[in-house]
Design an enzyme around this catalytic site. Structure first.
Site, PDB file in Angstrom:
ATOM      1  N   ASP A 409      -6.577  11.442 -12.993  1.00 46.07           N
ATOM      2  CA  ASP A 409      -6.840  12.496 -13.967  1.00 46.07           C
ATOM      3  C   ASP A 409      -6.340  13.852 -13.461  1.00 46.07           C
ATOM      4  OD1 ASP A 409      -8.321  13.596 -16.340  1.00 46.07           O
ATOM      5  OD2 ASP A 409      -9.475  14.572 -14.757  1.00 46.07           O
ATOM      6  N   GLU A 460      -1.654  11.537 -14.779  1.00 48.81           N
ATOM      7  CA  GLU A 460      -1.719  12.414 -15.949  1.00 48.81           C
ATOM      8  C   GLU A 460      -1.156  13.758 -15.483  1.00 48.81           C
ATOM      9  OE1 GLU A 460      -4.828  14.402 -19.152  1.00 48.81           O
ATOM     10  OE2 GLU A 460      -5.408  14.122 -17.066  1.00 48.81           O
TER      11      GLU A 460
END
Length: 739
Positions: A409, A460
């Protein structure tokens, strides 16, 4: 009284850094030993041992519960305590302060230098046997603490009872407590240098209480589940996933489905193993991506604000229940990717923040250590023990839970000091790159792939920084793949425009092909695109109801033909109208209506067609697998290109009409003479379209078009995507079937 009163006072006031120096059994001289214990609320205490003729009563020399006794023995010996409290209750136990340290100096050395990759086997709470005595060994890193204790129901949450010792200068505190076993609640009570008392959950706990409760739970996660995925795990080691089809279904387990008859409770891991696994299998996805499952206090954080990095959230069951779910995925040939959050963590009082009163896991400087916009602390990736915590956590999920990949993330926020900030610190060279975080990510990727070949790591990452998926030996970060955020933003902007305006946004669909092969890209339509007033995928589409469904089918067909692996968030496959709400179930009642049923069938068939045709996935990250046919028809908003496999013996012509008008006699140059079988038509009646098409196949003609000697004459349905699979004359003559 033999003991030093000053040391006793430090012990009973919770200011003793090494209670083992005082408590337990110690040699007093050549002929005597002394035994000391500190047990608040104990009235009487006796020593019992096989070498003693009788039980020996300890002298209570302090009303707080400090006992001692000099015994005429020349050697240290094993003993037990027989205790009696003020209510007359009696029990026998081993003395926690009679045991030597369990964690070795080598373990501590590796941990302090950041290279103990299985430190989760040592830190935290581990049920074990010591000198034939069963109990639990506790350890925690808190170098700036004045005192650390284990507290729980077993000691009435009294931090004076089980005070820990620090092992040398390692910053690691430990204690073995006999007779404490699985299921007991516990926390670490930490006294800071400023005499504040903090109650902290165990950073390495394997199981935790359900929010709003905050305690850790002693839990044995080994041998709780008998894995039956040997075939999957063996084959995974040899997988070259970048040359395989990858179609990911992203799921939030809290809100995929609930049980309305039981106050909308969550489905359990085992219920999800029955329902979710079958659903994903039926709809032909290759992988599932689970949003974070580490323990977190706030449902609305979607799992991205973690307080228990080694705890599978108790919302859905026990750790072995999650293992069962993952095992079921594997037995159905579905890979499991887990969202992982190594960049930041919340400020909850029981979590990692200011763990021992100091900025331990985070930076002290708020310009380095805080995301003000997110209200979180930022990990100090340059500190060895913090790096060790995170690396071992990644390996823990791959090891204990057989996870097949980690989607990391917020990588952009990790590698840039100024990302999302109005004020920041530059690095040592005056730049904005977070050098420590970059080195951490390189190390993470090299270590995870070293230990677990065949797994995926996915970033990401939303910037244009090169080398995200390049090997670490060439100064890349080493990720397997990177989310293509540019493609996502540009293509959504295009498809959300009214069809008559799309000619002004033509570049939005062509631009991604100028950089599509610079990285190993994954095309993602994730949860982030259907929240915060961004609308659901279906509601994003312009036009009336028919056009919305047609546009969405068209968009998905374009996505699956575009180079790169695929990810779609739950609800998008059947046309959820409302935005995703993490506190509510998906609107499954919509599948009572034909348009939604047909959209789901379309996605199911699209996944199948995608997997069955290697031209759509075998060469995703090299220009060899892609070729434009016509990228300049902005007036009619038509795009066409070719996808090819490695041997170039499988060719698929992909044509997209982004206007709601029929285009008859649309001539398109093709690479070779032969028959082109229509393997996908998004306007098919079975998907909710008007059934306009090409009767299943087209034969090329020797008519030049777009500098190609052969061409086909197509009928393009309105708002449609078409796939034509090339079949050579030889294949037709030999009766070969297309896949």
């Amino acid at each position: 009284m033999i003991s030093d009163q000053n040391k006793i006072n430090k012990l009973i006031t919770g200011n003793c850094k090494d209670p083992f120096e005082i408590l337990g059994i110690h040699r007093l001289n050549k002929e005597q030993v002394i035994i000391r214990i500190f047990r608040p609320k104990v009235k009487k205490a006796f020593i019992i041992s096989d070498i003693l003729e009788n039980d020996i009563k300890l002298n209570k020399i302090n009303k707080e519960g400090f006992f001692e006794k000099v015994i005429n023995k020349s050697k240290l010996f094993n003993y037990k305590l027989k205790l009696e409290n003020e209510q007359g209750e009696k029990w026998i136990t081993k003395d926690p302060y009679s045991f030597l340290p369990i964690i070795s100096e080598y373990d501590l050395h590796l941990f302090n230098e950041g290279n103990h990759h299985q430190i989760y086997e040592k830190m935290g709470a581990h049920i074990t046997t010591k000198k034939g005595v069963s109990g639990t060994h506790f350890s925690v890193w808190a170098p700036e603490a004045k005192r650390v204790s284990v507290v729980g129901d077993f000691n009435n949450w009294d931090g004076r009872v089980h005070q820990m010792r620090m092992l040398g200068a390692s910053g690691v505190w430990e204690i073995f407590i006999p007779n404490i076993t699985e299921g007991e609640l516990y926390q670490f009570e930490i006294k800071t240098k400023s005499d504040r008392v903090l109650m902290k959950s165990d950073p390495y706990a394997f199981y935790s209480e359900l929010r709003p409760a905050k305690a850790s739970i002693i839990y044995e996660i080994n041998n709780k589940h008998e894995w039956k995925d040997d075939k999957w795990m063996k084959e995974r080691k040899e997988k070259e996933w970048l040359k395989e089809p990858i179609s990911i279904y992203e799921v939030n387990l809290s809100s995929w489905a609930k049980v309305p008859e039981e106050k909308n409770r969550f489905l359990t891991y085992r219920e999800l193993a029955d329902q979710l696994v079958n659903y994903i299998k039926q709809n032909n996805y290759t992988h599932v991506e689970l949003m974070p499952l580490a323990e977190h206090p706030l449902d609305e954080s979607w799992g991205y604000q973690i307080t228990g990095y080694f705890s599978a959230t108790s919302r859905f069951g026990k750790p072995e229940d999650l293992m069962y779910l993952i095992d079921q995925f594997h037995q159905h040939n579905i890979g499991v990717i887990l969202d992982w959050v190594p960049g930041h963590f919340p400020k909850d009082a029981h979590g990692l923040g200011r763990f021992d009163g100091s900025a331990l896991y985070e930076h002290l400087d708020p310009l380095l250590g805080e995301h003000l916009k997110w209200g979180t602390y930022i990990f100090n990736h340059g500190r060895n023990e913090v790096k060790n915590f995170l690396i071992s956590n990644a390996l823990f999920w791959l090891d204990k839970f057989h996870i097949d990949g980690l989607r990391v993330d917020a990588v952009s926020s990790m590698i840039y000091l100024d990302h999302g900030r109005q004020h920041w610190r530059t690095n040592a060279y005056g730049g904005t790159e977070n050098l420590a975080a970059i080195e951490f990510l390189k190390y993470f990727n090299s270590i995870t792939h070293k230990y677990y070949p065949g797994i995926l790591t996915i970033a990401e990452e939303a910037t244009s920084r090169p080398g995200i998926t390049s090997p670490t030996y060439s100064d890349g970060l080493g990720f397997s793949m990177k989310w293509n955020m540019g493609w996502m933003h540009d293509s959504l902007e295009y498809i959300e425009a009214e069809s008559t305006h799309r000619k002004y946004h033509h570049n939005n669909l062509t631009f991604s092909l100028t950089y599509a092969f610079n990285e190993n890209y994954l095309l993602s339509l994730s949860h982030d695109e259907v929240v915060h007033l961004k609308k659901s995928m279906l509601e994003k589409m312009p036009g009336d109801k028919w056009q919305k469904f047609a546009n969405l089918r068209l968009f998905y067909s374009y996505m699956y033909a575009h180079p790169g692996k695929k990810l779609l968030f739950m609800g998008g496959e059947f046309g959820q109208w409302s935005e995703w709400n993490a506190t509510e179930s998906l609107d499954w009642h919509l599948l009572n209506y034909k348009p939604h049923q047909k959209l789901l069938k379309f996605v199911r068939d699209l996944n199948a067609i995608y997997q069955q045709n290697n031209a759509l996935w075998e060469v995703d990250f090299d220009p060899q697998g892609f070729e434009w046919l016509d990228c300049n028809n902005h007036q009619k908003s038509i795009f066409s290109f070719i996808r090819k496999n490695k041997k170039e013996n499988e060719i698929i012509v992909c044509v997209f009409n982004f206007r709601p008008v029929v285009r008859e006699n649309y001539k398109l140059g093709v690479p070779q003479a032969g028959t082109y079988n229509e393997i996908l038509n998004t306007d098919s009646k079975i998907y909710g379209g008007q059934n306009i098409g090409n009767l299943g196949k087209l034969k090329s003609e020797p008519i030049e078009c777009y500098q190609r000697k052969e061409s086909i004459n197509i009928t393009l349905p309105p708002l449609s995507g078409l796939y034509f699979k090339y079949q050579s004359q030889k294949e037709k003559k030999d009766g070969l079937k297309t896949r």
